[in-house]
Motif scaffolding. Structure first.
Motif, short mmCIF file in Angstrom:
data_model
loop_
_atom_site.label_atom_id
_atom_site.label_comp_id
_atom_site.label_asym_id
_atom_site.label_seq_id
_atom_site.Cartn_x
_atom_site.Cartn_y
_atom_site.Cartn_z
N ALA A 299 0.81 -1.22 0.00
CA ALA A 299 0.00 0.00 0.00
C ALA A 299 0.85 1.28 0.00
O ALA A 299 0.50 2.24 -0.69
CB ALA A 299 -0.97 0.00 1.19
N PRO A 300 1.96 1.37 0.75
CA PRO A 300 2.76 2.60 0.69
C PRO A 300 3.28 2.90 -0.71
O PRO A 300 3.32 4.07 -1.13
CB PRO A 300 3.90 2.32 1.67
N THR A 301 3.66 1.86 -1.43
CA THR A 301 4.14 2.07 -2.80
C THR A 301 3.01 2.49 -3.71
O THR A 301 3.17 3.36 -4.58
CB THR A 301 4.80 0.78 -3.33
N LEU A 302 1.83 1.89 -3.51
CA LEU A 302 0.66 2.28 -4.31
C LEU A 302 0.27 3.73 -4.00
O LEU A 302 -0.10 4.48 -4.91
CB LEU A 302 -0.51 1.34 -4.02
N TYR A 303 0.36 4.12 -2.73
CA TYR A 303 0.07 5.51 -2.36
C TYR A 303 0.93 6.48 -3.16
O TYR A 303 0.44 7.48 -3.69
CB TYR A 303 0.29 5.71 -0.86
N ARG A 304 2.22 6.15 -3.26
CA ARG A 304 3.12 7.03 -4.01
C ARG A 304 2.82 6.99 -5.51
O ARG A 304 2.87 8.03 -6.19
CB ARG A 304 4.58 6.62 -3.75
N ALA A 305 2.48 5.81 -6.02
CA ALA A 305 2.15 5.71 -7.44
C ALA A 305 0.92 6.52 -7.78
O ALA A 305 0.86 7.20 -8.82
CB ALA A 305 1.95 4.24 -7.82
N LEU A 306 -0.07 6.48 -6.90
CA LEU A 306 -1.28 7.28 -7.12
C LEU A 306 -0.96 8.76 -7.01
O LEU A 306 -1.46 9.58 -7.79
CB LEU A 306 -2.36 6.88 -6.12
N GLY A 307 -0.11 9.13 -6.05
CA GLY A 307 0.28 10.52 -5.92
C GLY A 307 0.98 11.04 -7.16
O GLY A 307 0.73 12.17 -7.61
N GLU A 308 1.83 10.22 -7.73
CA GLU A 308 2.52 10.63 -8.95
C GLU A 308 1.56 10.76 -10.13
O GLU A 308 1.85 11.47 -11.10
CB GLU A 308 3.62 9.62 -9.27
N LEU A 312 -4.89 11.74 -4.83
CA LEU A 312 -4.57 11.75 -3.40
C LEU A 312 -5.55 10.84 -2.66
O LEU A 312 -6.76 11.01 -2.76
CB LEU A 312 -4.66 13.17 -2.84
N VAL A 313 -5.00 9.87 -1.92
CA VAL A 313 -5.80 9.00 -1.08
C VAL A 313 -5.29 9.12 0.35
O VAL A 313 -4.29 9.79 0.61
CB VAL A 313 -5.77 7.53 -1.58
N ARG A 314 -5.95 8.46 1.27
CA ARG A 314 -5.61 8.59 2.69
C ARG A 314 -4.77 7.41 3.13
O ARG A 314 -5.15 6.26 2.91
CB ARG A 314 -6.90 8.67 3.51
N ARG A 315 -3.62 7.67 3.72
CA ARG A 315 -2.77 6.62 4.27
C ARG A 315 -2.79 6.69 5.79
O ARG A 315 -3.27 7.67 6.38
CB ARG A 315 -1.34 6.77 3.76
N PHE A 316 -2.24 5.65 6.44
CA PHE A 316 -2.29 5.56 7.90
C PHE A 316 -0.94 5.07 8.42
O PHE A 316 -0.48 3.99 8.05
CB PHE A 316 -3.40 4.60 8.35
N ASP A 317 -0.32 5.88 9.28
CA ASP A 317 0.98 5.50 9.83
C ASP A 317 0.87 4.23 10.67
O ASP A 317 1.79 3.40 10.68
CB ASP A 317 1.55 6.63 10.67
N HIS A 318 -0.25 4.08 11.40
CA HIS A 318 -0.35 2.92 12.30
C HIS A 318 -0.74 1.64 11.56
O HIS A 318 -0.61 0.55 12.10
CB HIS A 318 -1.36 3.20 13.42
N ARG A 319 -1.24 1.77 10.33
CA ARG A 319 -1.54 0.61 9.49
C ARG A 319 -1.06 0.90 8.07
O ARG A 319 -1.83 1.32 7.20
CB ARG A 319 -3.05 0.32 9.48
N PRO A 320 0.23 0.72 7.82
CA PRO A 320 0.77 1.06 6.50
C PRO A 320 0.19 0.22 5.37
O PRO A 320 0.36 0.57 4.19
CB PRO A 320 2.27 0.83 6.66
N ASP A 321 -0.49 -0.88 5.69
CA ASP A 321 -1.10 -1.71 4.64
C ASP A 321 -2.49 -1.22 4.25
O ASP A 321 -3.12 -1.80 3.37
CB ASP A 321 -1.19 -3.17 5.09
N TRP A 322 -2.98 -0.15 4.87
CA TRP A 322 -4.32 0.37 4.59
C TRP A 322 -4.25 1.62 3.72
O TRP A 322 -3.35 2.45 3.86
CB TRP A 322 -5.02 0.76 5.88
N LEU A 323 -5.24 1.76 2.86
CA LEU A 323 -5.51 3.01 2.16
C LEU A 323 -7.02 3.25 2.20
O LEU A 323 -7.80 2.31 2.04
CB LEU A 323 -5.04 2.95 0.70
N ARG A 324 -7.41 4.50 2.38
CA ARG A 324 -8.83 4.87 2.35
C ARG A 324 -9.09 5.77 1.16
O ARG A 324 -8.33 6.71 0.92
CB ARG A 324 -9.23 5.58 3.65
#
Length: 346
Positions: A299-308, A312-324
């Motif tokens: 999910a962290p890598t997908l977050y960056r891919a979407l950002g690029e 913009l989606v929501r990430r969570f420091d306490h659950r890095p495998d989650w995206l909202r």
């Protein structure tokens, strides 16, 4: 108090540092300077099809908000949310203002927050000097104040009203509070306990901006027994909601046909988003009709891919495998999301 160590650690870490929120496009542009414009902001749970603004009286801009206009808002809010009466209503400039105010109305004590959830609750009680712990099962809490978000943010968990009312009775018997944040309950009114807001110790928070898609208006409502609602109104002070805000919110809360049609539309759009997300390889964890929560080990890598890709989606420091993800506003946004996900190497 029975508590979950990891949950408590998260609460204290978030309360002591910066809390991540959605909607910060300035930060997104700085983090991904090469992303295409316009950005698609899916990082909030705000309805992208907002309530159409009604005509606003000219004097709503030029005069201080009138008591009659505020009283009209209280009546509309009570009717829309099913509260016992307008006497049970207090309003402020956003539910965040109420979240920060409530801890200052009680002497420092023990507070339990069902976790994981919206981090501002724990942060506000900690800032006011209360001892805050996280719990998974609210019945395990032995606290002066119990705080729940229902449906929960970010996973959409819902506690049934009967269970919430039993908790409220337990809290009232010890002179405490049950605070139920129903910021996302407009989509599922059957899950709400707003109709029982006259019970001692029960406080229900509602967020106008999310369901009606007008977050910039900044309006939050607290529903409580009349004596506590009156105390809240005194603590909030006069003119808490702008004149234009009173006019728009009163019209929106009274528009039953729009509300019913919007619930149907949001449910359909959430199902369509589920199909898109699971179709590209993401695992659905939960959510509401205003947002969906997915899981993936990368999910962290997908977050960056979407950002690029300017999404913009929501990430969570306490659950890095989650995206909202919130609901895409149109076909173009859905297509950009689908393309960006399909380009990702799952």
């Amino acid at each position: 108090m029975a508590e979950t160590t990891a949950a408590t650690k998260d609460l204290r870490a978030e309360a002591g540092g910066a809390i991540l929120h959605g909607g910060d496009l300035d930060a997104a542009r700085a983090a991904f300077p090469g992303a295409p414009e316009p950005w698609i902001d899916l990082s909030t749970g705000i309805n992208p099809w907002s309530y159409p603004l009604p005509p606003i009286p000219a004097d709503a801009w030029t005069r201080l908000p009138a008591r009659g206009a505020e009283a009209a808002l209280f009546r509309a809010a009570a009717a829309c949310y099913g509260a016992p009466s307008a006497a049970s209503v207090a309003a402020a400039s956003g539910s965040q203002a109420l979240i920060q105010l409530l801890p200052r109305l009680r002497a420092p004590g023990r507070v339990a927050v069902r976790t994981p959830t919206y981090a501002e609750h724990a942060a506000s009680w900690v800032a006011a000097g209360h001892a805050v712990s996280g719990v998974n099962e609210p019945e395990d809490a032995d606290a002066d104040v119990l705080v729940l978000v229902n449906p929960n943010n970010p996973d959409g968990r819902v506690l049934p009203p009967a269970r919430l009312l039993a908790l409220a009775e337990t809290q009232a018997a010890r002179g405490g509070w049950l605070v139920v944040d129903e910021a996302f309950a407009d989509c599922d009114p059957a899950a709400s306990v707003a109709g029982f807001a006259g019970m001692p110790g029960l406080i229900v928070l509602r967020s106008f901006g999310k369901f009606f898609g007008l977050a910039g208006l900044r309006l939050g409502v607290a529903l409580a027994e009349p004596a506590l609602a009156s105390e809240l109104r005194r603590a909030i002070g006069p003119w808490a909601v702008s004149g234009p805000g009173l006019a728009v919110a009163t019209a929106a809360l009274s528009d039953d046909p729009w509300i019913a049609a919007t619930r149907t539309r949001l449910a359909d759009e959430a199902e369509a988003l589920d199909r898109l997300l699971t179709g590209v390889g993401l695992t659905l964890v939960g959510g509401t009709d205003l947002f969906r929560l997915v899981s993936h080990e990368r999910a962290p890598t997908l977050y960056r891919a979407l950002g690029e890709a300017g999404i913009l989606v929501r990430r969570f420091d306490h659950r890095p495998d989650w995206l909202r993800l919130g609901l895409p506003p149109d076909d173009e946004a859905r297509q950009r999301l689908r393309i960006a996900c399909n380009r990702f190497d799952f």
